[in-house]
Enzyme design. Sequence first.
Site, PDB file in Angstrom:
ATOM      1  N   GLN A 320      -2.375  -6.596   8.971  1.00 41.67           N
ATOM      2  CA  GLN A 320      -1.435  -5.488   8.780  1.00 41.67           C
ATOM      3  C   GLN A 320      -0.180  -5.974   8.063  1.00 41.67           C
ATOM      4  O   GLN A 320       0.452  -6.946   8.486  1.00 41.67           O
ATOM      5  CB  GLN A 320      -1.054  -4.884  10.125  1.00 41.67           C
ATOM      6  N   GLN A 342      -4.033  -3.893   3.862  1.00 42.11           N
ATOM      7  CA  GLN A 342      -4.152  -3.175   5.135  1.00 42.11           C
ATOM      8  C   GLN A 342      -2.793  -2.617   5.534  1.00 42.11           C
ATOM      9  O   GLN A 342      -1.788  -3.316   5.536  1.00 42.11           O
ATOM     10  CB  GLN A 342      -4.675  -4.112   6.232  1.00 42.11           C
ATOM     11  N   ASP A 343      -2.782  -1.310   5.861  1.00 42.64           N
ATOM     12  CA  ASP A 343      -1.569  -0.632   6.346  1.00 42.64           C
ATOM     13  C   ASP A 343      -0.442  -0.601   5.312  1.00 42.64           C
ATOM     14  O   ASP A 343       0.722  -0.852   5.635  1.00 42.64           O
ATOM     15  CB  ASP A 343      -1.050  -1.303   7.627  1.00 42.64           C
ATOM     16  N   ASP A 364      -7.044   1.451   6.531  1.00 38.84           N
ATOM     17  CA  ASP A 364      -6.041   2.298   7.207  1.00 38.84           C
ATOM     18  C   ASP A 364      -4.733   2.344   6.423  1.00 38.84           C
ATOM     19  O   ASP A 364      -3.653   2.313   7.003  1.00 38.84           O
ATOM     20  CB  ASP A 364      -5.760   1.764   8.617  1.00 38.84           C
ATOM     21  N   ARG A 432     -10.328   7.424   9.823  1.00 40.97           N
ATOM     22  CA  ARG A 432     -10.885   7.190  11.155  1.00 40.97           C
ATOM     23  C   ARG A 432      -9.791   7.467  12.187  1.00 40.97           C
ATOM     24  O   ARG A 432      -8.591   7.345  11.896  1.00 40.97           O
ATOM     25  CB  ARG A 432     -11.420   5.759  11.300  1.00 40.97           C
TER      26      ARG A 432
END
Length: 527
Positions: A320, A342-343, A364, A432
């Site tokens: 992250q 990521q993120d 994500d 998700r």
Amino acid sequence: MAQRISISSLLISIITASSLFTQTRSKSGSINWWCDRTPHPRPCKLFMASRYHHQPPRHQADFRNLILQVAMERAKLAHEHVLAFGPSCETKHQRSAWRDCQGLYEDTVLQLSRTLQGVNCTAFDAQTWLSSALTNIHTCQAGSMELNVSSFISPLNQYNVSELISNGLAVNAALLGSDDAYFTDVESKDFPDWVTGSERRLLASVSLASKANIVVAKDGSSRYTTIQSAINVAARRTSTTSRFIIYVKRGIYRENVDVANNVNNVVLVGDGMKHTIITSSRSVKGGHTTYNSATAGINGLRFMARDITFRNTAGPSEGQAVALRSGSDLSVFYRCAIQGYQDSLMVHSQRQFYRECYIYGTIDFIFGNAAAVFQNSMIYVRKPLWGQVNVITAQGRNDPNQNTGIAIHNSRIMAANDLKPVVAHYKTYLGRPWQAYSRVVVMKSYLDTLLDPTGWLAWEKTSFALSTLYYAEYNNIGPRSATDLRVKWTGFKIITSPSIASRFTVESFIAGRAWLPATGVPYSSGL
């Protein structure tokens, strides 16, 4: 993205908010009677019954105010407890989690205060601020969990702040007069009252840079060479009710930028997303929480950014790593790029609008619990690590009465240049469920071949939230817009009615017609 928090207590005996209360109390309408109609009756009775049993509320609005007064008192006590943690921090991870929680609880007190004051605000505003207050509590918990210091933060649970705010959300949702808390009762108007005539002309101007209060130049041609130094000047001004424009000349600014929750009406204007770049490389693997990994963290009201890139260069192996985090109410990002893996983009809380932006990431990479609308934007999926799957959204709505979600409208979802040659080797999904009531709507957008035909991904191969989430698609185009092979979850919907889809537009979802005209940024209010 931060570790998912268990909220099983919210899944027990949840009743639609509008059916919890009647407009006036019954003859037996004691505090206990009112509390029994909330999602969390035990803390409601514990903290309210002894204080208000002689003067029970007569109406829903009275009850809401009593709940919020108690929530405010408990939040202040929790914040004092957080402050007392400071000297006992023994590790880098504890200090990182503590810093987050200190700011998040402070902001929760601020959001509760704004709601209680209730000056010139609607029930829709109140639902937004209460949603943000609750999100702050969960973010504090999530940060301590991902750094494995949850026992350090766990004493805060004794204050029951999240349960009391959740009760306030349920009561306020009933006051909205609809089962769907994302409906707004705001009257449309060209400009909100807090925008002066001169500001309207200024913000509609093509060349905001020429009107700048401060110029930042990496090359030393200005007194200010860092963006944070200019923001610090904005923080010291005596009045924060007028716009403060910071022109950031072309250059790569290697710094972490923080716009605190009391620094309002800041406008960052760059020389274009290819030329003005803010970059850093914080990550969870580097010892930061997801929240504090952000290259730029924005909390002040009505923040605007134009023609700038926000970048996190930690890379796909560092987990992250946020490029931009926004918890700014009524914030706008126009012609901006957000680049990470990521993120990448944390739409943490409040109402946010993204127009003609370029967003890059892998896992994500648009996540959080704001009410965020993305319009006419490009969403580029990058190449992840071998064996990983790409997931575009992980929306964090953890209470059924929060008026939050992610709406992607009239945009394009495509493979970035590094993914294109190997796109067949990686699966990509629209989203998700990070939390139980995750809500994402994709409408009138172009979906390219990189998407898996099923469209959406379960959380870590479980059945978590599949019946309580709300994922929907409406009138999309492109090779992966066909919905015949989509997931068959209870919570997934194929919208066919324009009236239902319109609930997630700028006008309805973020009350945009009441405040976006003042920014000078183009937008479509409806479908």
